[in-house]
Scaffold this active site. Sequence first.
Site, PDB file in Angstrom:
ATOM      1  N   TYR A 112      76.532  26.343  -6.105  1.00  0.00           N
ATOM      2  CA  TYR A 112      77.312  25.221  -6.464  1.00  0.00           C
ATOM      3  C   TYR A 112      77.135  24.060  -5.776  1.00  0.00           C
ATOM      4  O   TYR A 112      77.379  23.109  -6.494  1.00  0.00           O
ATOM      5  CB  TYR A 112      78.655  25.759  -6.127  1.00  0.00           C
TER       6      TYR A 112
ATOM      7  N   HIS B 215      86.045   9.486   4.548  1.00  0.00           N
ATOM      8  CA  HIS B 215      85.542   9.680   6.046  1.00  0.00           C
ATOM      9  C   HIS B 215      85.636  11.355   6.251  1.00  0.00           C
ATOM     10  O   HIS B 215      86.004  11.606   7.468  1.00  0.00           O
ATOM     11  CB  HIS B 215      86.008   8.870   6.989  1.00  0.00           C
TER      12      HIS B 215
END
Length: 224
Positions: free
Chosen positions: A132, A102
């Site tokens: 990336y 979360h």
Amino acid sequence: MTVSLNLRQAESAAREEICATGASLYARGYTVGTAGNISARLDDGWLITPTDACLGRLDPARIAKVDLDGHPVSGDKPSKTLALHRAIYAASPASRGIVHTHSTHLVALTLARPEAGGVWRDDDVLPPITPYYVMKVGHAPLIRYRRPGDSEVAREVAALAATVRAVLLERLGPVVWERSVSHASYALEEFEETARLWLMATPRPEPLDETALDELRQTFGAHW
């Protein structure tokens, strides 16, 4: 005899990897309390963190194991997201590890209004703002909110799992799958870091242009 020994060794290594990954994510604030879950594919079933377990304090022996039919074999009660994990593994045979947290900035992304820098698009929650992110995460769709453990979420994610390696559950956070638990966690960290950059940048950065994206595809095999 040798096959059985290899299976036990692989399972033991996977249990340790899950615990090490959980402790690392918890220590750095990627998950809090008893939120989140981690699983690993075995040749004879799956390992998954127990329901309501703290990822920072996992015991290898208590990680739940289920067989290929989803029946409990050992350990504590499996996470309520087991159906989601199994659906992803069924749709993505190369995946051996799944991580769900979360994470603060990714959950915040789903709470913010679009004009305030929230979700970019439903089929791509973040634009390709860093190389990336493009290489390690790629396209990441939004899954609209349903209660934790809802079977419809498993069906929605399974329909996407062969073509992406991550989704973002509205109000609940990211789910990432990769060739190992460790690699899933690396991609999740890149996902969370990109959300943090997106939320803190003012004005919002422009996505990489098509020339830059094509270079990443040609050089590194990026999927975007």
